[in-house]
Design a protein around this motif. Structure first.
Motif, PDB file in Angstrom:
ATOM      1  N   MET A  16       0.836  -1.201   0.000  1.00  0.00           N
ATOM      2  CA  MET A  16       0.000   0.000   0.000  1.00  0.00           C
ATOM      3  C   MET A  16       0.865   1.244   0.000  1.00  0.00           C
ATOM      4  SD  MET A  16      -1.263   0.230   3.972  1.00  0.00           S
ATOM      5  CE  MET A  16      -1.601   1.969   3.972  1.00  0.00           C
ATOM      6  N   ARG A  17       0.304   2.287  -0.580  1.00  0.00           N
ATOM      7  CA  ARG A  17       0.939   3.594  -0.471  1.00  0.00           C
ATOM      8  C   ARG A  17       0.687   4.076   0.949  1.00  0.00           C
ATOM      9  NH1 ARG A  17      -1.820   7.312  -3.896  1.00  0.00           N
ATOM     10  NH2 ARG A  17      -0.142   8.748  -3.443  1.00  0.00           N
ATOM     11  N   ALA A  18       1.712   4.559   1.589  1.00  0.00           N
ATOM     12  CA  ALA A  18       1.567   5.019   2.969  1.00  0.00           C
ATOM     13  C   ALA A  18       0.807   6.340   2.988  1.00  0.00           C
ATOM     14  CB  ALA A  18       2.929   5.189   3.618  1.00  0.00           C
ATOM     15  N   PRO A  19      -0.274   6.416   3.759  1.00  0.00           N
ATOM     16  CA  PRO A  19      -0.996   7.679   3.842  1.00  0.00           C
ATOM     17  C   PRO A  19      -0.124   8.743   4.493  1.00  0.00           C
ATOM     18  CG  PRO A  19      -1.809   6.136   5.473  1.00  0.00           C
ATOM     19  CD  PRO A  19      -0.811   5.397   4.630  1.00  0.00           C
ATOM     20  N   ALA A  20      -0.183   9.925   3.952  1.00  0.00           N
ATOM     21  CA  ALA A  20       0.524  11.083   4.509  1.00  0.00           C
ATOM     22  C   ALA A  20       2.032  10.987   4.390  1.00  0.00           C
ATOM     23  CB  ALA A  20       0.120  11.317   5.963  1.00  0.00           C
ATOM     24  N   SER A  21       2.533  10.135   3.485  1.00  0.00           N
ATOM     25  CA  SER A  21       3.975  10.177   3.256  1.00  0.00           C
ATOM     26  C   SER A  21       4.269  11.454   2.485  1.00  0.00           C
ATOM     27  CB  SER A  21       4.435   8.950   2.466  1.00  0.00           C
ATOM     28  OG  SER A  21       3.928   8.981   1.160  1.00  0.00           O
ATOM     29  N   GLY A  22       5.493  11.855   2.455  1.00  0.00           N
ATOM     30  CA  GLY A  22       5.860  13.043   1.704  1.00  0.00           C
ATOM     31  C   GLY A  22       5.707  14.336   2.469  1.00  0.00           C
ATOM     32  N   GLY A  23       5.651  14.287   3.783  1.00  0.00           N
ATOM     33  CA  GLY A  23       5.693  15.519   4.545  1.00  0.00           C
ATOM     34  C   GLY A  23       4.383  15.971   5.154  1.00  0.00           C
ATOM     35  N   ALA A  24       3.287  15.254   4.923  1.00  0.00           N
ATOM     36  CA  ALA A  24       2.013  15.670   5.493  1.00  0.00           C
ATOM     37  C   ALA A  24       1.933  15.337   6.982  1.00  0.00           C
ATOM     38  CB  ALA A  24       0.860  15.016   4.744  1.00  0.00           C
ATOM     39  N   THR A  25       2.909  14.625   7.485  1.00  0.00           N
ATOM     40  CA  THR A  25       2.968  14.289   8.902  1.00  0.00           C
ATOM     41  C   THR A  25       4.424  14.330   9.349  1.00  0.00           C
ATOM     42  OG1 THR A  25       2.478  12.598  10.556  1.00  0.00           O
ATOM     43  CG2 THR A  25       3.101  11.811   8.393  1.00  0.00           C
ATOM     44  N   LYS A  26       4.632  14.461  10.623  1.00  0.00           N
ATOM     45  CA  LYS A  26       6.001  14.455  11.143  1.00  0.00           C
ATOM     46  C   LYS A  26       6.488  13.038  11.425  1.00  0.00           C
ATOM     47  CE  LYS A  26       6.143  19.111  12.830  1.00  0.00           C
ATOM     48  NZ  LYS A  26       6.879  19.715  11.761  1.00  0.00           N
ATOM     49  N   LYS A  27       5.619  12.060  11.263  1.00  0.00           N
ATOM     50  CA  LYS A  27       6.017  10.672  11.472  1.00  0.00           C
ATOM     51  C   LYS A  27       6.874  10.204  10.292  1.00  0.00           C
ATOM     52  CE  LYS A  27       2.069   9.435  14.307  1.00  0.00           C
ATOM     53  NZ  LYS A  27       1.551  10.778  14.466  1.00  0.00           N
ATOM     54  N   PRO A  28       7.848   9.330  10.552  1.00  0.00           N
ATOM     55  CA  PRO A  28       8.750   8.880   9.484  1.00  0.00           C
ATOM     56  C   PRO A  28       8.122   7.791   8.614  1.00  0.00           C
ATOM     57  CG  PRO A  28       9.369   7.847  11.538  1.00  0.00           C
ATOM     58  CD  PRO A  28       8.232   8.794  11.853  1.00  0.00           C
ATOM     59  N   LEU A  29       7.323   8.179   7.625  1.00  0.00           N
ATOM     60  CA  LEU A  29       6.643   7.205   6.774  1.00  0.00           C
ATOM     61  C   LEU A  29       7.287   7.122   5.398  1.00  0.00           C
ATOM     62  CD1 LEU A  29       2.899   8.015   7.538  1.00  0.00           C
ATOM     63  CD2 LEU A  29       4.271   6.122   8.422  1.00  0.00           C
ATOM     64  N   PRO A  30       7.513   5.900   4.902  1.00  0.00           N
ATOM     65  CA  PRO A  30       7.986   5.748   3.524  1.00  0.00           C
ATOM     66  C   PRO A  30       6.813   5.916   2.564  1.00  0.00           C
ATOM     67  CG  PRO A  30       7.631   3.602   4.494  1.00  0.00           C
ATOM     68  CD  PRO A  30       7.354   4.617   5.578  1.00  0.00           C
ATOM     69  N   ASP A  31       7.084   5.890   1.275  1.00  0.00           N
ATOM     70  CA  ASP A  31       6.014   6.011   0.283  1.00  0.00           C
ATOM     71  C   ASP A  31       5.198   4.731   0.178  1.00  0.00           C
ATOM     72  OD1 ASP A  31       6.616   8.659  -0.511  1.00  0.00           O
ATOM     73  OD2 ASP A  31       8.247   7.907  -1.762  1.00  0.00           O
ATOM     74  N   ILE A  32       5.859   3.577   0.288  1.00  0.00           N
ATOM     75  CA  ILE A  32       5.185   2.283   0.153  1.00  0.00           C
ATOM     76  C   ILE A  32       5.637   1.351   1.266  1.00  0.00           C
ATOM     77  CG2 ILE A  32       4.973   0.202  -1.288  1.00  0.00           C
ATOM     78  CD1 ILE A  32       5.225   1.994  -3.733  1.00  0.00           C
ATOM     79  N   ILE A  33       4.665   0.612   1.793  1.00  0.00           N
ATOM     80  CA  ILE A  33       4.923  -0.441   2.773  1.00  0.00           C
ATOM     81  C   ILE A  33       4.413  -1.733   2.146  1.00  0.00           C
ATOM     82  CG2 ILE A  33       4.410  -1.298   5.091  1.00  0.00           C
ATOM     83  CD1 ILE A  33       3.604   1.675   5.736  1.00  0.00           C
ATOM     84  N   ALA A  34       5.220  -2.797   2.212  1.00  0.00           N
ATOM     85  CA  ALA A  34       4.817  -4.065   1.605  1.00  0.00           C
ATOM     86  C   ALA A  34       5.373  -5.228   2.416  1.00  0.00           C
ATOM     87  CB  ALA A  34       5.321  -4.142   0.166  1.00  0.00           C
ATOM     88  N   GLY A  35       4.676  -6.353   2.348  1.00  0.00           N
ATOM     89  CA  GLY A  35       5.159  -7.544   3.029  1.00  0.00           C
ATOM     90  C   GLY A  35       4.430  -8.784   2.555  1.00  0.00           C
ATOM     91  N   ASN A  36       5.073  -9.935   2.760  1.00  0.00           N
ATOM     92  CA  ASN A  36       4.452 -11.209   2.386  1.00  0.00           C
ATOM     93  C   ASN A  36       4.439 -12.200   3.548  1.00  0.00           C
ATOM     94  OD1 ASN A  36       7.089 -12.083   2.573  1.00  0.00           O
ATOM     95  ND2 ASN A  36       7.218 -12.873   0.488  1.00  0.00           N
ATOM     96  N   GLY A  37       4.630 -11.726   4.758  1.00  0.00           N
ATOM     97  CA  GLY A  37       4.668 -12.602   5.920  1.00  0.00           C
ATOM     98  C   GLY A  37       6.077 -13.043   6.281  1.00  0.00           C
ATOM     99  N   GLU A  38       7.006 -12.903   5.352  1.00  0.00           N
ATOM    100  CA  GLU A  38       8.406 -13.249   5.600  1.00  0.00           C
ATOM    101  C   GLU A  38       9.335 -12.065   5.352  1.00  0.00           C
ATOM    102  OE1 GLU A  38       9.552 -16.707   3.382  1.00  0.00           O
ATOM    103  OE2 GLU A  38       7.745 -17.794   3.948  1.00  0.00           O
ATOM    104  N   ILE A  39       9.059 -11.330   4.300  1.00  0.00           N
ATOM    105  CA  ILE A  39       9.877 -10.175   3.919  1.00  0.00           C
ATOM    106  C   ILE A  39       9.006  -8.931   4.031  1.00  0.00           C
ATOM    107  CG2 ILE A  39      11.142  -9.056   2.036  1.00  0.00           C
ATOM    108  CD1 ILE A  39      11.654 -11.880   0.892  1.00  0.00           C
ATOM    109  N   TYR A  40       9.535  -7.901   4.693  1.00  0.00           N
ATOM    110  CA  TYR A  40       8.823  -6.629   4.827  1.00  0.00           C
ATOM    111  C   TYR A  40       9.685  -5.533   4.213  1.00  0.00           C
ATOM    112  CZ  TYR A  40       5.984  -9.434   7.830  1.00  0.00           C
ATOM    113  OH  TYR A  40       5.184 -10.438   8.298  1.00  0.00           O
TER     114      TYR A  40
END
Length: 136
Positions: free
Chosen positions: A24-48
């Motif tokens: 998924m595209r991380a909501p509020a990535s790109g400066g809309a929040t002060k939290k350290p969010l990447p643009d995309i978060i992904a995982g398959n249960g083994e690799i994140y």
């Protein structure tokens, strides 16, 4: 450029789903929040994966040090592998670890296409589907 970046993020999310990753595209990535969010978060249960996405028509790209710092902080907390996913025009996605980037005199990061091709990984390698030797 924002439109192309958003399109690039959506395209990469689709490719990750095709590789068996929930993404998924991380909501509020790109400066809309002060939290350290990447643009995309992904995982398959083994690799994140935590991915900062960049798209460019040029052969060189610059990345603010704050973005790399945020990517590393998020990845450390979440337990994800941090990557910068770069889509150079007319090329497939190239993924680099933050340590593969060159630091500029102004303490930001620079990446040239030839270095990206030399050091980068393709989507299959990042998702654990195979080991790649060269992108060129």
């Amino acid at each position: 450029m924002v439109k192309n970046g958003t399109r690039g993020e959506r395209d990469l999310v689709k490719l990750l789903w095709e590789k068996g990753f929930a993404a998924m595209r991380a909501p509020a990535s790109g400066g809309a929040t002060k939290k350290p969010l990447p643009d995309i978060i992904a995982g398959n249960g083994e690799i994140y994966l935590a991915i900062e996405v960049k798209t460019t028509a040029r052969e060189r790209i610059y990345i603010d040090s704050e973005k790399i710092g945020a990517l590393l902080r998020f990845s450390d907390i979440f337990g994800a592998r941090p990557y910068i996913g770069i889509k150079f025009r007319y090329r497939d996605w190239i993924f680099l670890s933050p340590g593969d980037l060159e630091l500029t005199p102004s303490s930001n990061y620079r990446l040239d296409l030839d270095i990206a091709l030399e050091r980068g990984r393709d989507l299959d390698e990042v998702t654990g589907n195979h080991r790649q030797t060269r992108l060129r």
